[in-house]
Enzyme design. Structure first.
Site, mmCIF file in Angstrom:
data_model
loop_
_atom_site.group_PDB
_atom_site.id
_atom_site.type_symbol
_atom_site.label_atom_id
_atom_site.label_comp_id
_atom_site.label_asym_id
_atom_site.label_seq_id
_atom_site.Cartn_x
_atom_site.Cartn_y
_atom_site.Cartn_z
ATOM 1 N N ARG A 133 0.813 -1.219 0.000
ATOM 2 C CA ARG A 133 0.000 0.000 0.000
ATOM 3 C C ARG A 133 0.848 1.270 0.000
ATOM 4 O O ARG A 133 0.410 2.322 -0.460
ATOM 5 C CB ARG A 133 -0.989 0.010 1.192
ATOM 6 C CG ARG A 133 -1.828 1.298 1.227
ATOM 7 C CD ARG A 133 -3.018 1.252 2.165
ATOM 8 N NE ARG A 133 -2.705 0.733 3.472
ATOM 9 C CZ ARG A 133 -2.025 1.397 4.406
ATOM 10 N NH1 ARG A 133 -1.578 2.608 4.172
ATOM 11 N NH2 ARG A 133 -1.787 0.827 5.569
ATOM 12 N N TYR A 161 -14.120 13.074 -19.181
ATOM 13 C CA TYR A 161 -14.445 11.673 -18.928
ATOM 14 C C TYR A 161 -15.552 11.626 -17.864
ATOM 15 O O TYR A 161 -15.513 12.386 -16.878
ATOM 16 C CB TYR A 161 -13.182 10.946 -18.445
ATOM 17 C CG TYR A 161 -13.450 9.521 -18.034
ATOM 18 C CD1 TYR A 161 -13.712 8.545 -18.987
ATOM 19 C CD2 TYR A 161 -13.476 9.157 -16.697
ATOM 20 C CE1 TYR A 161 -13.983 7.240 -18.614
ATOM 21 C CE2 TYR A 161 -13.742 7.847 -16.314
ATOM 22 C CZ TYR A 161 -14.000 6.902 -17.287
ATOM 23 O OH TYR A 161 -14.277 5.605 -16.910
ATOM 24 N N ASP A 164 -5.309 14.962 -18.377
ATOM 25 C CA ASP A 164 -5.587 13.527 -18.505
ATOM 26 C C ASP A 164 -5.112 13.133 -19.904
ATOM 27 O O ASP A 164 -5.727 13.490 -20.907
ATOM 28 C CB ASP A 164 -7.094 13.282 -18.322
ATOM 29 C CG ASP A 164 -7.480 11.809 -18.472
ATOM 30 O OD1 ASP A 164 -6.757 11.067 -19.169
ATOM 31 O OD2 ASP A 164 -8.517 11.413 -17.912
ATOM 32 N N LYS A 210 -6.206 1.524 -20.128
ATOM 33 C CA LYS A 210 -6.416 1.676 -21.555
ATOM 34 C C LYS A 210 -5.116 1.362 -22.311
ATOM 35 O O LYS A 210 -4.677 0.248 -22.283
ATOM 36 C CB LYS A 210 -6.932 3.092 -21.846
ATOM 37 C CG LYS A 210 -8.031 3.559 -20.864
ATOM 38 C CD LYS A 210 -9.319 2.773 -20.989
ATOM 39 C CE LYS A 210 -10.320 3.050 -19.866
ATOM 40 N NZ LYS A 210 -10.633 4.436 -19.612
#
Ligand SMILES: *Cc1c(COP(=O)(O)O)cnc(C)c1O
Length: 387
Positions: free
Chosen positions: A55, A109, A181, A206
């Site tokens: 983490r 988005y 982005d 993606k």
């Protein structure tokens, strides 16, 4: 080769080698998976942050990916995380902490839009939307607590391109952190740091991973900002788990080959569709008719594998075409090896009313395509048959 700043090497080489630790771990050619959540403490005084824990984003796999991504975009630093939305939300919460205000492009988005309009205020932060076409109006939206400006490289699904130099200039003039982005372009087609952006965010789900089999994200940019995002990320917990690091490491090695092929396929396919009598219009920045073609030529090394088109027969014709296509998969998402088609009216923009979509220029019959790495002759034959 482990020097992420080695600018002598071309991107095709760096995408394979940059960031790999030296000496190689147990001489392994591939980055091993550290599928382990417990690491021995060096001594009693060792700081908590020196202890490895997934983490905390401090496994060798995290570091190797971070160095490679920073190298690919020519940036100082990077980090990987558990999804594109983890990258976006953690970055915005870091930049806007203690009541900050954000200027943000009006076409976004869907997940980012939802976070901004449904959740931002409840955390004591705020934003105002700006139109990329109207830079003269940006000034009037500035507030004393405006901290950052946020845009996307290309809009979805019309592939409009804004002048990124104007965004960066405006950010510098008003001491705002500039955030982009860059999912649709990838570092192959656009490297935000070279244009002066402070932070570049990715849905690595993606193109970066590129195989439709992983959810991941990335934050790339100035060391100061990436470090601040990383501290909050380690607490919010949106870090990438070890096996995800392995998949992303494997997927990214073919990024340049895939994206260049997808750029080329999309250009050939859109040029073909543009001339087809059943096609009303094609939206692709690589086409001379696209309103932002000249700008895209100046800014990008490639026009991406994403495009959208409308049929003269409208929505009914679009539904039939999607049903008849044999190679493309009817589904949302993008950036994988297989060509995907989707109607934004029923997927990414289903949350809007028909009128809202119309105002944005998104017809209900619009089909969005994420072009894969198949043979473009086969794709053309399949589209022709479906039309
Ligand atoms: C998919 C996507 C995201 C969100 O990424 P996830 O990995 O699904 O969380 C953000 N921005 C863009 C442009 C995207 O396409």
């Amino acid at each position: 080769m482990n020097d992420a700043s080695d600018k002598e090497l071309n991107m095709e080489t760096r995408v394979v080698h940059a960031g790999h630790p030296e000496p190689r771990i147990e001489r392994a050619a591939v980055m091993p998976v550290f599928q382990c959540t417990v690491y021995e403490q060096k001594d009693d005084d060792a700081s908590y942050f020196d202890v490895r824990y997934p983490r905390l984003n401090n496994l060798p796999g995290h570091a190797a990916l971070a160095r490679r991504l920073a190298s690919l975009e020519g940036a100082e630093d990077a980090l990987v995380c558990s999804s594109g939305m983890a990258a976006i939300c953690t970055t915005l919460m870091t930049l806007l902490r203690d009541g900050g205000h954000l200027l943000v492009q009006d076409q976004l988005y869907g997940g980012t839009h939802s976070f901004l309009v449904k959740h931002l205020k409840s955390f004591g932060m705020d934003c105002d939307f700006i139109s990329a076409d109207d830079p003269g109006a940006w000034n009037s939206k500035l507030k004393p607590n405006t901290r950052a400006i946020y845009v996307e490289t290309m809009t979805n699904p019309l592939l409009r391109v804004i002048d990124h130099r104007a965004i960066v200039d405006f950010a510098r003039e008003h001491e705002l952190v500039s955030v982009i982005d860059n999912t649709f372009a990838t570092p192959v087609n656009f490297r935000p740091a070279e244009f002066g952006y402070d932070l570049s965010l990715h849905s690595a789900t993606k193109y970066l991973n590129g195989h439709s089999d992983l959810v991941a994200g990335a934050v790339i940019g100035n060391a100061k900002h990436v470090g601040a995002v990383g501290s909050l990320l380690a607490i919010l917990g949106g870090t990438l788990e070890p096996h995800g690091c392995f998949l992303l490491d494997r997927g990214i090695k073919t990024l340049v080959l895939r994206v260049r092929h997808q750029n080329a396929n999309a250009l050939v396919l859109t040029k073909h569709l543009e001339k087809h009598p059943a096609v009303a219009c094609v939206n692709y920045p690589g086409l001379e008719k696209h309103p932002d073609h000249a700008l895209a030529r100046e800014l990008f090394d490639g026009f991406s594998g994403m495009f959208s088109f409308e049929l003269t027969g409208g929505t009914e014709a679009a539904k039939k075409c999607i049903k008849r296509l044999r190679l493309p998969i009817h589904g949302p998402s993008l950036g994988g090896p297989e060509t995907l088609v989707t109607r934004p009216a029923t997927s990414s923009h289903a949350g809007l009313t028909a009128q809202e979509r119309k105002d944005l220029g998104i017809a209900d019959g619009l089909i969005r395509v994420s072009v894969g790495i198949e043979s473009v002759e086969d794709l053309i034959r399949d589209f022709d048959a479906a039309l």
